[in-house]
Structures are given as structure tokens and as C-alpha cells.
Design an enzyme around this catalytic site. Sequence first.
Site, short mmCIF file in Angstrom:
data_model
loop_
_atom_site.label_atom_id
_atom_site.label_comp_id
_atom_site.label_asym_id
_atom_site.label_seq_id
_atom_site.Cartn_x
_atom_site.Cartn_y
_atom_site.Cartn_z
N ARG A 163 0.82 -1.22 0.00
CA ARG A 163 0.00 0.00 0.00
C ARG A 163 0.86 1.28 0.00
O ARG A 163 0.49 2.28 0.62
CB ARG A 163 -0.95 0.07 1.22
CG ARG A 163 -2.13 -0.88 1.33
CD ARG A 163 -3.10 -0.83 0.18
NE ARG A 163 -2.67 -1.76 -0.84
CZ ARG A 163 -2.83 -3.08 -0.79
NH1 ARG A 163 -3.44 -3.62 0.19
NH2 ARG A 163 -2.39 -3.86 -1.75
N SER A 226 -10.35 0.00 4.02
CA SER A 226 -9.51 -0.15 5.21
C SER A 226 -8.94 1.20 5.63
O SER A 226 -8.36 1.90 4.81
CB SER A 226 -8.35 -1.10 4.92
OG SER A 226 -8.87 -2.39 4.68
N GLU A 296 -3.81 4.09 6.47
CA GLU A 296 -3.69 3.83 5.03
C GLU A 296 -4.25 5.03 4.27
O GLU A 296 -3.77 5.40 3.21
CB GLU A 296 -4.45 2.56 4.66
CG GLU A 296 -4.44 2.30 3.16
CD GLU A 296 -5.20 1.04 2.75
OE1 GLU A 296 -5.07 0.02 3.42
OE2 GLU A 296 -5.91 1.12 1.73
C1 LIG Z 1 -15.45 0.05 -0.13
C2 LIG Z 1 -13.98 0.21 -0.41
C3 LIG Z 1 -13.19 -0.88 -0.60
C4 LIG Z 1 -11.81 -0.75 -0.87
N1 LIG Z 1 -11.07 -1.87 -1.08
C5 LIG Z 1 -9.75 -1.74 -1.36
C6 LIG Z 1 -8.94 -2.89 -1.62
O1 LIG Z 1 -9.41 -4.02 -1.60
N2 LIG Z 1 -7.62 -2.69 -1.86
C7 LIG Z 1 -7.05 -1.44 -1.91
O2 LIG Z 1 -5.86 -1.34 -2.14
N3 LIG Z 1 -7.79 -0.34 -1.68
C8 LIG Z 1 -9.11 -0.46 -1.41
N4 LIG Z 1 -9.87 0.66 -1.17
C9 LIG Z 1 -9.21 1.98 -1.14
C10 LIG Z 1 -9.21 2.71 -2.48
O3 LIG Z 1 -10.19 2.19 -3.34
C11 LIG Z 1 -7.86 2.64 -3.19
O4 LIG Z 1 -6.86 3.15 -2.37
C12 LIG Z 1 -7.88 3.41 -4.51
O5 LIG Z 1 -6.83 2.97 -5.33
C13 LIG Z 1 -7.80 4.93 -4.34
O6 LIG Z 1 -7.95 5.53 -5.62
P1 LIG Z 1 -8.69 6.92 -5.81
O7 LIG Z 1 -8.68 7.23 -7.26
O8 LIG Z 1 -10.03 6.91 -5.15
O9 LIG Z 1 -7.70 7.90 -5.04
P2 LIG Z 1 -8.06 9.15 -4.11
O10 LIG Z 1 -8.66 8.64 -2.84
O11 LIG Z 1 -8.82 10.16 -4.86
O12 LIG Z 1 -6.60 9.70 -3.82
C14 LIG Z 1 -5.65 8.96 -3.07
C15 LIG Z 1 -4.26 9.54 -3.34
O13 LIG Z 1 -3.92 9.24 -4.69
C16 LIG Z 1 -3.43 10.42 -5.33
N5 LIG Z 1 -3.74 10.34 -6.76
C17 LIG Z 1 -4.96 10.16 -7.34
N6 LIG Z 1 -4.83 10.17 -8.69
C18 LIG Z 1 -3.52 10.37 -8.98
C19 LIG Z 1 -2.76 10.50 -10.17
N7 LIG Z 1 -3.32 10.44 -11.38
N8 LIG Z 1 -1.44 10.72 -10.07
C20 LIG Z 1 -0.81 10.79 -8.86
N9 LIG Z 1 -1.49 10.68 -7.69
C21 LIG Z 1 -2.82 10.47 -7.74
C22 LIG Z 1 -4.18 11.54 -4.65
O14 LIG Z 1 -3.53 12.78 -4.80
C23 LIG Z 1 -4.20 11.06 -3.21
O15 LIG Z 1 -3.00 11.44 -2.59
C24 LIG Z 1 -11.24 0.54 -0.93
C25 LIG Z 1 -12.05 1.67 -0.76
C26 LIG Z 1 -13.41 1.53 -0.51
C27 LIG Z 1 -14.28 2.74 -0.36
#
Ligand SMILES: Cc1cc2nc3c(=O)[nH]c(=O)nc-3n(C[C@H](O)[C@H](O)[C@H](O)COP(=O)(O)OP(=O)(O)OC[C@H]3O[C@@H](n4cnc5c(N)ncnc54)[C@H](O)[C@@H]3O)c2cc1C
Length: 301
Positions: A163, A226, A296
Site C-alpha cells: 500500500r 480499510s 492507510e
Molecule cells: C469500499 C472500499 C473498498 C476498498 N477496497 C480496497 C482494496 O481491496 N484494496 C485497496 O488497495 N484499496 C481499497 N480501497 C481503497 C481505495 O479504493 C484505493 O486506495 C484506490 O486505489 C484509491 O484511488 P482513488 O482514485 O479513489 O484515489 P483518491 O482517494 O482520490 O486519492 C488517493 C491519493 O492518490 C493520489 N492520486 C490520485 N490520482 C492520482 C494520479 N493520477 N497521479 C498521482 N497521484 C494520484 C491523490 O492525490 C491522493 O494522494 C477501498 C475503498 C473503498 C471505499
Amino acid sequence: LDTIRENEPLLRYTSWKIGGPARFFADVTSPEALLATFAWANEHEVPLFLLGGGSNLLVRDSGFSGLVVRYRAQQVVVQPHGEVASVTIDAGAPTAGTVRKLTRQGWSGLEWAEGVPGTIGGALFGNAGCYGGAIAESLRRAWVLRDGSVEEWSVERFAYGYRTSALKQARRQQLANDPGARFVPPVVLSAEFQLQRGELADLGAKLDQIATLRRSKSPTGQSCGSVFKNPPGDSAGRLIESVGLKGASVGGASIAEKHANYILNRGDASSDDVLRLVEIARERVFTATGITLELEIELVG
Ligand SMILES: Cc1cc2nc3c(=O)[nH]c(=O)nc-3n(C[C@H](O)[C@H](O)[C@H](O)COP(=O)(O)OP(=O)(O)OC[C@H]3O[C@@H](n4cnc5c(N)ncnc54)[C@H](O)[C@@H]3O)c2cc1C
């Protein structure tokens, strides 16, 4: 810039449905527009935050006093070479939806990501993973906008771990040093994955299996998945459960009964309600076990 909106409520863009307004907000779909937006922020001397799908963030109710930018390019290009394919995915593409389409077309390697919310950019930032897979494993290279130009990054350059990535480490360091500083984040523009041809029936069955597993294990309701990382050799959910916190509530936020590493917004949770639960879980687990749980998720604002 006419693409910039003012006082945009961020709870619309977060899976927790928590968060005050962004002073300024822009959706952009090209690297050129990103650069123009960054120049605007520099000119107006406001800090920047790059938003993906908002599924790994806790935005404070006070909001963000600068410019929030969403990079929304979503193109997917598949180049088959016999039994493998190079697949280039723009960072704004939704992770789960894109993976499902590719898997249903017979391309294997990312099916573990069925049901993972957020975007490909967010997944590269945090090395999203589950059920034995992680984004780093099938990634070949990515294009990153940094200091005004586009760089090609090898997988090694991301320095992936559980992560985490070089991007996430740099962000954490920046927040620790000076949270209010104006900082132009490196932006993942697109990423190339190597996938293998698979049997459609097998891949379909795998998707269904993962979807069923996810449904059986995940609490329903508004969450961020998480909240804490699993400490080495243990599970944050198990530790929080072991100190009796399943179901514990502060205001509108509760630790989920089904999985103690999830905090649910029952409808009207404030960011402080969630933060208080985070603090309680940390304190209790530390007192009982000596283990410090590490977040996380990222705190914004
Ligand atoms: C119900 C649920 C279940 C989940 N299950 C999992 C799982 O099984 N495994 C897991 O790993 N995660 C899980 N997650 C967490 C989440 O889905 C992941 O961490 C996901 O990859 C975050 O992506 P996001 O686009 O929503 O990022 P955001 O939450 O919008 O941003 C997170 C970070 O990423 C950065 N970021 C976003 N886009 C870019 C880009 N293009 N370039 C550089 N930086 C960027 C942002 O600036 C920020 O710092 C879960 C979340 C939920 C709500």
C-alpha cells in the site's frame, strides 16, 4: 480559467461522503489543461490537491482552501501481441470498471481488482491490491507529469511496497514537513500493463468469485475501505476487534460490525467523528499490544 468552479462541496467526490468545500475546483482531461491549471494555482498562490476517485481520503469538514484538480482522462488502448497485450490506461479511468471490461474481453492479470473503487491513478499512487494481487505486479511503466514535463517511469522508480509507493512517500513527507505548503504533485497521466490472454469462461468465473468474496467480507455503507494498514504479520481489523471496538460509535461514525478496519458514515458523520474513532482505535490497540497502527488513508484539509 473558465473551468474553475468555486466552493465545490467535496463530500460529493468522496466515498465516505464527508468533506467541506474546495475553495476552487477543476476537472481536466489533458496534460496541457493540467499545466494551465497548475499555473493558475501558482499565480493565485493557492495550494493544490490532486483528487482521483476520493475512495482513500478523509477530507475535513473545513474543506480545502486551495485548488482541487481531478484528472479525468479515461482512454484505454489494447495492443495485442499473440498471447499477451500491452494495455495503456489513462489515470482517470475507473479501476474496477476498466478491469471488468478488459477481463470480459479475455485479458487476464488485473481481475483481482474487481470491485476496487477509485481510479487507475489512485491505484498506482497507493499500490492498490487485494486477494493476492496488487497493481505493481502487472504494471510495466507509466507516464508522469512532473516539474512541467512528462517523464516515463519504470516500475522500479515507483519503489512499490505494501500500500505504498515513491509518490505516496513523497506526499507523506511533504505533509509532515509543511502541510500548508504550495506543492505541485507529480501526476500519473497513464500506465501500461502487460496482460495475458485467458479463457473467457475461466476469467468470468474468477470475476464472479472475487465479487462474491468481496460482498461477503465488506461492510455495506459509506466508507473508505480499510482505514489502517495491516501491521507486519497481523491484521488491523483483528487487532481493533480484539480490543472490543467493533460497533463503537462517535457521532455519526461507527466501526463496522462486519470488519473492524472499516469506519462507516451512518449518514451525518463529521470528519472529527471519524478522527476521534481513529484515535480511540490507535490508543486502545497500542495500550493492549504495543502496536502502532498506521493510517492507510490520507487526510485532506
Ligand atoms: C469500499 C472500499 C473498498 C476498498 N477496497 C480496497 C482494496 O481491496 N484494496 C485497496 O488497495 N484499496 C481499497 N480501497 C481503497 C481505495 O479504493 C484505493 O486506495 C484506490 O486505489 C484509491 O484511488 P482513488 O482514485 O479513489 O484515489 P483518491 O482517494 O482520490 O486519492 C488517493 C491519493 O492518490 C493520489 N492520486 C490520485 N490520482 C492520482 C494520479 N493520477 N497521479 C498521482 N497521484 C494520484 C491523490 O492525490 C491522493 O494522494 C477501498 C475503498 C473503498 C471505499
